[in-house]
Design a protein around this motif. Structure first.
Motif, PDB file in Angstrom:
ATOM      1  N   LEU A  55      40.999  33.701  26.470  1.00 34.00           N
ATOM      2  CA  LEU A  55      40.526  34.801  27.296  1.00 34.00           C
ATOM      3  C   LEU A  55      41.078  36.143  26.841  1.00 34.00           C
ATOM      4  O   LEU A  55      40.414  37.174  26.993  1.00 34.00           O
ATOM      5  CB  LEU A  55      40.869  34.545  28.769  1.00 34.00           C
ATOM      6  CG  LEU A  55      40.115  33.378  29.413  1.00 34.00           C
ATOM      7  CD1 LEU A  55      40.570  33.169  30.850  1.00 34.00           C
ATOM      8  CD2 LEU A  55      38.615  33.573  29.342  1.00 34.00           C
ATOM      9  N   GLN A  56      42.264  36.158  26.268  1.00 32.37           N
ATOM     10  CA  GLN A  56      42.798  37.405  25.710  1.00 32.37           C
ATOM     11  C   GLN A  56      41.896  37.880  24.569  1.00 32.37           C
ATOM     12  O   GLN A  56      41.598  39.068  24.461  1.00 32.37           O
ATOM     13  CB  GLN A  56      44.224  37.215  25.191  1.00 32.37           C
ATOM     14  CG  GLN A  56      45.263  37.222  26.278  1.00 32.37           C
ATOM     15  CD  GLN A  56      46.661  37.005  25.729  1.00 32.37           C
ATOM     16  OE1 GLN A  56      46.869  36.268  24.766  1.00 32.37           O
ATOM     17  NE2 GLN A  56      47.627  37.633  26.359  1.00 32.37           N
ATOM     18  N   ALA A  57      41.465  36.949  23.740  1.00 30.63           N
ATOM     19  CA  ALA A  57      40.576  37.300  22.637  1.00 30.63           C
ATOM     20  C   ALA A  57      39.236  37.817  23.181  1.00 30.63           C
ATOM     21  O   ALA A  57      38.684  38.794  22.668  1.00 30.63           O
ATOM     22  CB  ALA A  57      40.349  36.097  21.735  1.00 30.63           C
ATOM     23  N   LYS A  58      38.744  37.174  24.232  1.00 24.87           N
ATOM     24  CA  LYS A  58      37.461  37.561  24.812  1.00 24.87           C
ATOM     25  C   LYS A  58      37.526  38.928  25.490  1.00 24.87           C
ATOM     26  O   LYS A  58      36.586  39.716  25.402  1.00 24.87           O
ATOM     27  CB  LYS A  58      37.017  36.497  25.819  1.00 24.87           C
ATOM     28  CG  LYS A  58      35.643  36.727  26.384  1.00 24.87           C
ATOM     29  CD  LYS A  58      35.192  35.555  27.233  1.00 24.87           C
ATOM     30  CE  LYS A  58      33.782  35.788  27.762  1.00 24.87           C
ATOM     31  NZ  LYS A  58      33.301  34.632  28.533  1.00 24.87           N
ATOM     32  N   GLN A  97      44.159  34.027  36.387  1.00 22.26           N
ATOM     33  CA  GLN A  97      43.232  34.510  37.413  1.00 22.26           C
ATOM     34  C   GLN A  97      42.721  35.901  37.036  1.00 22.26           C
ATOM     35  O   GLN A  97      41.525  36.182  37.138  1.00 22.26           O
ATOM     36  CB  GLN A  97      43.915  34.537  38.782  1.00 22.26           C
ATOM     37  CG  GLN A  97      44.114  33.158  39.361  1.00 22.26           C
ATOM     38  CD  GLN A  97      44.941  33.161  40.632  1.00 22.26           C
ATOM     39  OE1 GLN A  97      45.865  33.955  40.788  1.00 22.26           O
ATOM     40  NE2 GLN A  97      44.632  32.252  41.535  1.00 22.26           N
ATOM     41  N   THR A  98      43.626  36.757  36.578  1.00 22.01           N
ATOM     42  CA  THR A  98      43.235  38.101  36.164  1.00 22.01           C
ATOM     43  C   THR A  98      42.301  38.052  34.965  1.00 22.01           C
ATOM     44  O   THR A  98      41.239  38.697  34.956  1.00 22.01           O
ATOM     45  CB  THR A  98      44.491  38.940  35.811  1.00 22.01           C
ATOM     46  OG1 THR A  98      45.305  39.041  36.973  1.00 22.01           O
ATOM     47  CG2 THR A  98      44.115  40.328  35.317  1.00 22.01           C
ATOM     48  N   LEU A  99      42.674  37.286  33.945  1.00 18.87           N
ATOM     49  CA  LEU A  99      41.847  37.185  32.743  1.00 18.87           C
ATOM     50  C   LEU A  99      40.481  36.573  33.049  1.00 18.87           C
ATOM     51  O   LEU A  99      39.461  37.030  32.529  1.00 18.87           O
ATOM     52  CB  LEU A  99      42.556  36.349  31.667  1.00 18.87           C
ATOM     53  CG  LEU A  99      43.748  36.996  30.980  1.00 18.87           C
ATOM     54  CD1 LEU A  99      44.466  35.961  30.104  1.00 18.87           C
ATOM     55  CD2 LEU A  99      43.314  38.185  30.145  1.00 18.87           C
ATOM     56  N   SER A 100      40.463  35.552  33.878  1.00 18.62           N
ATOM     57  CA  SER A 100      39.200  34.891  34.234  1.00 18.62           C
ATOM     58  C   SER A 100      38.266  35.877  34.937  1.00 18.62           C
ATOM     59  O   SER A 100      37.067  35.933  34.647  1.00 18.62           O
ATOM     60  CB  SER A 100      39.453  33.683  35.138  1.00 18.62           C
ATOM     61  OG  SER A 100      40.175  32.691  34.452  1.00 18.62           O
ATOM     62  N   ARG A 101      38.819  36.650  35.850  1.00 18.44           N
ATOM     63  CA  ARG A 101      38.022  37.643  36.570  1.00 18.44           C
ATOM     64  C   ARG A 101      37.452  38.673  35.593  1.00 18.44           C
ATOM     65  O   ARG A 101      36.270  38.997  35.645  1.00 18.44           O
ATOM     66  CB  ARG A 101      38.904  38.315  37.631  1.00 18.44           C
ATOM     67  CG  ARG A 101      38.182  39.224  38.571  1.00 18.44           C
ATOM     68  CD  ARG A 101      39.044  39.701  39.747  1.00 18.44           C
ATOM     69  NE  ARG A 101      40.407  40.094  39.412  1.00 18.44           N
ATOM     70  CZ  ARG A 101      41.503  39.377  39.685  1.00 18.44           C
ATOM     71  NH1 ARG A 101      41.424  38.223  40.308  1.00 18.44           N
ATOM     72  NH2 ARG A 101      42.696  39.816  39.330  1.00 18.44           N
ATOM     73  N   GLY A 116      40.075  41.268  25.030  1.00 14.10           N
ATOM     74  CA  GLY A 116      40.779  42.282  24.252  1.00 14.10           C
ATOM     75  C   GLY A 116      42.190  42.530  24.746  1.00 14.10           C
ATOM     76  O   GLY A 116      42.902  43.382  24.227  1.00 14.10           O
ATOM     77  N   ARG A 117      42.632  41.790  25.753  1.00 17.63           N
ATOM     78  CA  ARG A 117      43.999  41.933  26.272  1.00 17.63           C
ATOM     79  C   ARG A 117      44.978  41.246  25.334  1.00 17.63           C
ATOM     80  O   ARG A 117      44.651  40.280  24.689  1.00 17.63           O
ATOM     81  CB  ARG A 117      44.125  41.289  27.645  1.00 17.63           C
ATOM     82  CG  ARG A 117      43.717  42.163  28.760  1.00 17.63           C
ATOM     83  CD  ARG A 117      44.045  41.440  30.058  1.00 17.63           C
ATOM     84  NE  ARG A 117      43.873  42.295  31.193  1.00 17.63           N
ATOM     85  CZ  ARG A 117      44.873  42.699  31.967  1.00 17.63           C
ATOM     86  NH1 ARG A 117      46.094  42.316  31.738  1.00 17.63           N
ATOM     87  NH2 ARG A 117      44.629  43.471  32.987  1.00 17.63           N
ATOM     88  N   GLY A 118      46.205  41.738  25.322  1.00 19.21           N
ATOM     89  CA  GLY A 118      47.263  41.079  24.570  1.00 19.21           C
ATOM     90  C   GLY A 118      47.211  41.301  23.082  1.00 19.21           C
ATOM     91  O   GLY A 118      47.968  40.715  22.339  1.00 19.21           O
ATOM     92  N   GLN A 119      46.296  42.157  22.635  1.00 20.15           N
ATOM     93  CA  GLN A 119      46.209  42.431  21.207  1.00 20.15           C
ATOM     94  C   GLN A 119      47.151  43.564  20.842  1.00 20.15           C
ATOM     95  O   GLN A 119      47.295  44.522  21.610  1.00 20.15           O
ATOM     96  CB  GLN A 119      44.790  42.798  20.810  1.00 20.15           C
ATOM     97  CG  GLN A 119      43.811  41.684  21.027  1.00 20.15           C
ATOM     98  CD  GLN A 119      42.390  42.111  20.667  1.00 20.15           C
ATOM     99  OE1 GLN A 119      42.127  43.255  20.331  1.00 20.15           O
ATOM    100  NE2 GLN A 119      41.463  41.175  20.738  1.00 20.15           N
ATOM    101  N   ASN A 120      47.781  43.438  19.686  1.00 20.10           N
ATOM    102  CA  ASN A 120      48.652  44.515  19.201  1.00 20.10           C
ATOM    103  C   ASN A 120      47.801  45.692  18.795  1.00 20.10           C
ATOM    104  O   ASN A 120      46.776  45.540  18.146  1.00 20.10           O
ATOM    105  CB  ASN A 120      49.500  44.042  18.008  1.00 20.10           C
ATOM    106  CG  ASN A 120      50.480  42.981  18.424  1.00 20.10           C
ATOM    107  OD1 ASN A 120      50.867  42.890  19.581  1.00 20.10           O
ATOM    108  ND2 ASN A 120      50.892  42.166  17.482  1.00 20.10           N
ATOM    109  N   THR A 121      48.198  46.873  19.185  1.00 17.86           N
ATOM    110  CA  THR A 121      47.432  48.073  18.818  1.00 17.86           C
ATOM    111  C   THR A 121      48.178  48.905  17.829  1.00 17.86           C
ATOM    112  O   THR A 121      49.325  48.830  17.650  1.00 17.86           O
ATOM    113  CB  THR A 121      47.124  48.937  20.066  1.00 17.86           C
ATOM    114  OG1 THR A 121      48.335  49.247  20.739  1.00 17.86           O
ATOM    115  CG2 THR A 121      46.146  48.234  20.967  1.00 17.86           C
TER     116      THR A 121
END
Length: 72
Positions: free
Chosen positions: A62-65, A36-40, A67-72
């Protein structure tokens, strides 16, 4: 590299969601909440009918779209 730094290649193998024995069950509560969070954030419609396996794949997408969940 020391012996302590070496990890066996198959210590934590990642299984394709299509191969999950419970993949066709409804998505979990945490998956639902995160989706729900990612979709929003991605400005996409949230699909409440996804299975566990489908939800896992959608989360990755959706993480790829977003940018969430990417290692920094």
């Amino acid at each position: 590299m020391s012996d302590a730094d070496e990890k066996p290649a198959m210590q934590n193998p990642e299984k394709d969601p299509e191969d999950w024995t419970t993949g066709d069950e409804p998505m979990t509560g945490p998956q639902r909440s995160y989706l729900q969070t990612l979709s929003r954030e991605a400005k996409e419609e949230f699909d409440d009918s996804l299975t566990k396996a489908e939800a896992s794949k959608k989360i990755e997408e959706l993480q790829a779209k977003t940018g969430r969940g990417q290692n920094t």
